[in-house]
Scaffold this motif. Structure first.
Motif, short mmCIF file in Angstrom:
data_model
loop_
_atom_site.label_atom_id
_atom_site.label_comp_id
_atom_site.label_asym_id
_atom_site.label_seq_id
_atom_site.Cartn_x
_atom_site.Cartn_y
_atom_site.Cartn_z
N VAL A 80 83.56 53.79 18.32
CA VAL A 80 83.18 53.34 16.98
C VAL A 80 83.03 51.81 16.96
CG1 VAL A 80 83.94 53.17 14.57
CG2 VAL A 80 84.27 55.31 15.86
N PHE A 81 83.95 51.13 17.61
CA PHE A 81 83.90 49.66 17.67
C PHE A 81 82.60 49.18 18.31
CE2 PHE A 81 84.64 45.97 20.48
CZ PHE A 81 84.84 44.99 19.51
N ILE A 82 82.21 49.80 19.43
CA ILE A 82 80.99 49.39 20.15
C ILE A 82 79.74 49.70 19.31
CG2 ILE A 82 79.55 49.97 22.14
CD1 ILE A 82 81.87 48.02 22.68
N HIS A 83 79.81 50.81 18.56
CA HIS A 83 78.67 51.17 17.70
C HIS A 83 78.35 50.03 16.73
CE1 HIS A 83 75.98 53.63 15.26
NE2 HIS A 83 76.67 53.25 14.20
N PHE A 84 79.38 49.44 16.13
CA PHE A 84 79.17 48.34 15.19
C PHE A 84 79.00 47.00 15.90
CE2 PHE A 84 81.25 51.54 12.50
CZ PHE A 84 80.36 51.57 11.43
N TYR A 85 79.66 46.87 17.04
CA TYR A 85 79.56 45.61 17.80
C TYR A 85 78.13 45.33 18.24
CZ TYR A 85 80.48 42.14 21.46
OH TYR A 85 80.48 41.00 22.24
N LYS A 86 77.40 46.40 18.57
CA LYS A 86 76.01 46.24 19.01
C LYS A 86 75.10 45.67 17.92
CE LYS A 86 75.86 49.89 22.53
NZ LYS A 86 75.28 51.22 22.87
N ARG A 87 75.55 45.71 16.69
CA ARG A 87 74.75 45.22 15.57
C ARG A 87 75.05 43.76 15.23
NH1 ARG A 87 74.89 50.32 11.26
NH2 ARG A 87 74.27 51.93 12.76
N THR A 88 76.03 43.19 15.91
CA THR A 88 76.42 41.81 15.60
C THR A 88 75.48 40.81 16.26
OG1 THR A 88 77.93 41.63 17.48
CG2 THR A 88 78.82 42.51 15.40
N GLN A 89 75.41 39.62 15.68
CA GLN A 89 74.59 38.55 16.24
C GLN A 89 75.12 38.10 17.59
OE1 GLN A 89 71.85 37.66 14.60
NE2 GLN A 89 71.20 36.28 16.24
N PHE A 90 76.44 38.13 17.73
CA PHE A 90 77.05 37.70 19.00
C PHE A 90 76.59 38.59 20.16
CE2 PHE A 90 80.42 37.77 22.22
CZ PHE A 90 80.57 36.41 22.46
N PHE A 91 76.53 39.90 19.93
CA PHE A 91 76.06 40.81 20.98
C PHE A 91 74.60 40.56 21.32
CE2 PHE A 91 73.72 44.79 21.83
CZ PHE A 91 74.18 45.02 23.13
N LEU A 92 73.78 40.33 20.29
CA LEU A 92 72.36 40.10 20.53
C LEU A 92 72.13 38.85 21.37
CD1 LEU A 92 70.97 40.97 16.97
CD2 LEU A 92 70.92 42.39 19.03
N GLN A 93 73.03 37.89 21.24
CA GLN A 93 72.91 36.66 22.03
C GLN A 93 73.60 36.78 23.39
OE1 GLN A 93 74.59 33.64 19.49
NE2 GLN A 93 72.83 33.63 18.08
N ASN A 94 74.60 37.72 23.47
CA ASN A 94 75.36 37.88 24.73
C ASN A 94 75.50 39.37 25.08
OD1 ASN A 94 76.57 34.93 25.06
ND2 ASN A 94 76.82 35.52 22.92
N PRO A 95 74.42 40.04 25.47
CA PRO A 95 74.50 41.48 25.78
C PRO A 95 75.52 41.84 26.85
CG PRO A 95 72.22 40.75 25.62
CD PRO A 95 73.05 39.51 25.59
N PRO A 96 75.74 41.00 27.89
CA PRO A 96 76.74 41.37 28.91
C PRO A 96 78.17 41.46 28.37
CG PRO A 96 75.25 39.68 29.77
CD PRO A 96 75.00 39.78 28.28
N SER A 97 78.40 40.89 27.18
CA SER A 97 79.76 40.93 26.61
C SER A 97 80.17 42.32 26.17
CB SER A 97 79.86 39.97 25.43
OG SER A 97 79.05 40.43 24.34
N LEU A 98 79.21 43.26 26.14
CA LEU A 98 79.48 44.61 25.64
C LEU A 98 80.61 45.27 26.41
CD1 LEU A 98 78.62 47.02 23.81
CD2 LEU A 98 77.12 47.71 25.68
N TRP A 99 80.54 45.23 27.74
CA TRP A 99 81.51 45.96 28.56
C TRP A 99 82.90 45.32 28.51
CZ3 TRP A 99 79.14 50.05 28.47
CH2 TRP A 99 77.78 50.15 28.70
N ALA A 100 82.92 43.98 28.46
CA ALA A 100 84.22 43.30 28.34
C ALA A 100 84.86 43.62 26.99
CB ALA A 100 84.03 41.79 28.50
N ALA A 101 84.04 43.68 25.95
CA ALA A 101 84.56 43.99 24.61
C ALA A 101 85.10 45.41 24.56
CB ALA A 101 83.45 43.81 23.57
N LYS A 102 84.37 46.34 25.18
CA LYS A 102 84.82 47.74 25.16
C LYS A 102 86.09 47.92 25.99
CE LYS A 102 83.35 52.52 25.67
NZ LYS A 102 82.26 53.46 25.99
N LEU A 103 86.17 47.26 27.15
CA LEU A 103 87.37 47.36 27.98
C LEU A 103 88.58 46.80 27.23
CD1 LEU A 103 88.82 47.94 30.63
CD2 LEU A 103 88.07 45.71 31.47
N SER A 104 88.40 45.64 26.59
CA SER A 104 89.51 45.04 25.83
C SER A 104 89.96 45.96 24.70
CB SER A 104 89.08 43.69 25.26
OG SER A 104 88.70 42.80 26.29
#
Length: 313
Positions: free
Chosen positions: A242-266
């Motif tokens: 659920v967190f990743i579903h909403f995280y993908k819509r943030t401006q931070f993710f759009l500017q830093n796509p590789p951060s997705l996996w670190a965010a999900k692991l954390s």
């Protein structure tokens, strides 16, 4: 009486008290306690039989309980192997859970972490279950093999479905994987501890005197543990998704796509770090059951209205 059982019988606790207690026992430092320190703590508890009631604020007694409860099995009084102590569950399974839920087009990338997850949890459930029934190591090896194969097959089933019948809806794909992965954890508990309901586990009175072996108490113990695993794995998988579903819509993710996996692991580690003590605290380690709900031979052999059993982790 085994001190760890005595602690459970003498110390009825609320959910909050159990939760706080488990946060201490799950300290990773408990994995590195020397055998010498464990033996000294056990000697102290054996020589202070009223340690639970009479010395609640004694720091030496507190540390002794912590070392004993986190490293010694209540049924066999034997040391729990290092990598299968409760404190090892989070650091060893959280990364496997994370990699198991990563979307991938190559099945091997999911196959290896899932098989590793089911292999570890099978051994964990057998070692930390109730061991008061009659058994030998050969039976346990065959039991573990069967539990591992059945739960792994159940957990990997949605991947096989998606290979044969590809699903175009990503949400449905993730939901299917979550449901099967969670239910496989319950299947694993039932399968790896299936000897307990068929052979019965020891039930005792409030003084720790064994009244007999009960299959009904074993069924309750396995059912409670299975439910706690469903809660642990289900929420540890659901919230990061659920967190990743909403995280993908943030401006931070759009500017830093590789951060997705670190965010999900954390997120996975944080959620599972909370859910491990929560799930362990849902039911007392030493459970209670009304005598009238047990087998007739046990009812006829005691006047106690309530008996106790070790539930396992």
């Amino acid at each position: 009486m085994e001190p760890n059982l005595r602690f459970g019988l003498s110390t009825p606790q609320s959910f909050i008290q159990r939760f706080l207690h488990w946060t201490e026992l799950l300290d990773p430092a408990n994995l590195f306690i020397s055998i010498e320190k464990i033996e000294k703590s056990r000697q102290l508890l054996f020589t202070n039989e009223d340690a639970v009631r009479n010395n609640p604020d004694d720091q030496r007694i507190k540390e002794a309980w912590k070392m004993s409860l986190s490293t010694v099995h209540p049924d066999s009084s034997s040391l729990i192997p290092l990598f299968f102590r409760p404190a090892a569950l989070l650091p060893l399974t959280a990364p496997l859970l994370y990699f198991s839920m990563m979307p991938t087009k190559v099945m091997v990338s999911t196959l290896v972490p899932q098989i590793s997850f089911y292999g570890y949890t099978t051994a964990f459930n057998i070692i930390n279950g109730n061991s008061s029934y009659s058994h030998n190591w050969v039976e346990r090896v065959f039991l573990g093999t069967g539990a591992f194969v059945s739960s792994a097959a159940f957990g990997l089933f949605p991947h096989l479905i998606q290979i044969k019948y590809p699903l175009n809806n990503p949400l449905l794909q993730r939901a299917l994987l979550l449901i099967f992965f969670t239910q496989a954890s319950a299947v694993n508990v039932f399968a790896s501890r299936s000897f307990e309901p068929t052979r019965g586990i020891k039930v005792m009175d409030k003084e720790g005197r064994v009244v007999g072996l009960s299959r009904k108490a074993a069924e309750k113990a396995v059912r409670e543990t299975s439910f706690s695993r469903v809660v642990l794995v289900g929420i540890s998988v659901l919230i990061p998704e659920v967190f990743i579903h909403f995280y993908k819509r943030t401006q931070f993710f759009l500017q830093n796509p590789p951060s997705l996996w670190a965010a999900k692991l954390s997120c996975t580690i944080l959620v599972m770090g909370l859910m491990v003590p929560v799930s362990f605290s849902m039911f007392p380690q030493v459970g209670q059951i009304q005598s009238r709900k047990l087998e007739e031979e046990i009812q006829s052999s005691t006047e106690e209205t309530e008996l106790f059993y070790h539930r396992g982790v």
